[in-house]
Write a protein that holds these residues in place. Sequence first.
Motif, mmCIF file in Angstrom:
data_model
loop_
_atom_site.group_PDB
_atom_site.id
_atom_site.type_symbol
_atom_site.label_atom_id
_atom_site.label_comp_id
_atom_site.label_asym_id
_atom_site.label_seq_id
_atom_site.Cartn_x
_atom_site.Cartn_y
_atom_site.Cartn_z
ATOM 1 N N LYS A 102 0.409 -1.220 0.081
ATOM 2 C CA LYS A 102 0.073 0.206 -0.083
ATOM 3 C C LYS A 102 1.324 1.420 0.324
ATOM 4 C CE LYS A 102 -3.381 2.317 2.582
ATOM 5 N NZ LYS A 102 -4.485 2.336 4.580
ATOM 6 N N GLY A 103 1.565 1.276 1.453
ATOM 7 C CA GLY A 103 2.830 2.035 0.814
ATOM 8 C C GLY A 103 3.622 2.587 -0.737
ATOM 9 N N LYS A 104 3.843 1.113 -0.992
ATOM 10 C CA LYS A 104 4.941 1.631 -2.731
ATOM 11 C C LYS A 104 4.000 2.141 -3.495
ATOM 12 C CE LYS A 104 7.893 0.437 -5.594
ATOM 13 N NZ LYS A 104 8.456 1.573 -6.553
ATOM 14 N N ALA A 105 2.310 1.395 -3.595
ATOM 15 C CA ALA A 105 1.692 2.909 -4.656
ATOM 16 C C ALA A 105 1.215 3.722 -4.250
ATOM 17 C CB ALA A 105 -0.287 2.125 -4.012
ATOM 18 N N MET A 106 1.431 4.409 -2.710
ATOM 19 C CA MET A 106 1.012 5.225 -2.630
ATOM 20 C C MET A 106 2.963 6.509 -3.139
ATOM 21 S SD MET A 106 0.695 7.357 0.414
ATOM 22 C CE MET A 106 -0.968 6.981 1.038
#
Length: 170
Positions: A112-116
């Motif tokens: 989720k952080g990587k997508a952000m």
Amino acid sequence: MTSRKKVQNTHMSEKLRELHGSLIEIVSVMNRPQRDEQMVREAGISLDRALFPLLVTVERLGPIGVVELADRAGRDYTTVSRQVAKLESLDLIERRGSAADRRVREAVISAKGKAMTDRIDAAREKIGRAIFESWDEHDFNELVRLMRKFAQDIGGDIDKGAEKPRELGG
């Protein structure tokens, strides 16, 4: 052909002062809260401005311990520790034991952080393209090359090149 002569002392002193002034200006712009807000807005994400640089640093440099993260951010360890806990509660990072030292817990980016951060990178590219649209390709490539070289050299031992004081009475 490019000269490989070493920079002369007088000229270097003048240019180092100019370089330092430019770096202060760049860092000042990059540290402005409005800059992070613009990036978050441009990326279309919802994230507290104080968490934004920590998330990006974890993505770029992780796994990373809280002490190193605080040092790089120029913030107090306890503040960064709370902010890392907040990023973890938002499922943007994960914390795990260090392979090198099991006493240390390191932060790593989550899916989720990587997508952000991917959205942040797209926003950064859009803003960067606007900044450099009038630049000649060669000048832009040289800036990137020289900034990389400078980043590698400045990131070395902080005491490198500094004169060590002589002991008194010896």
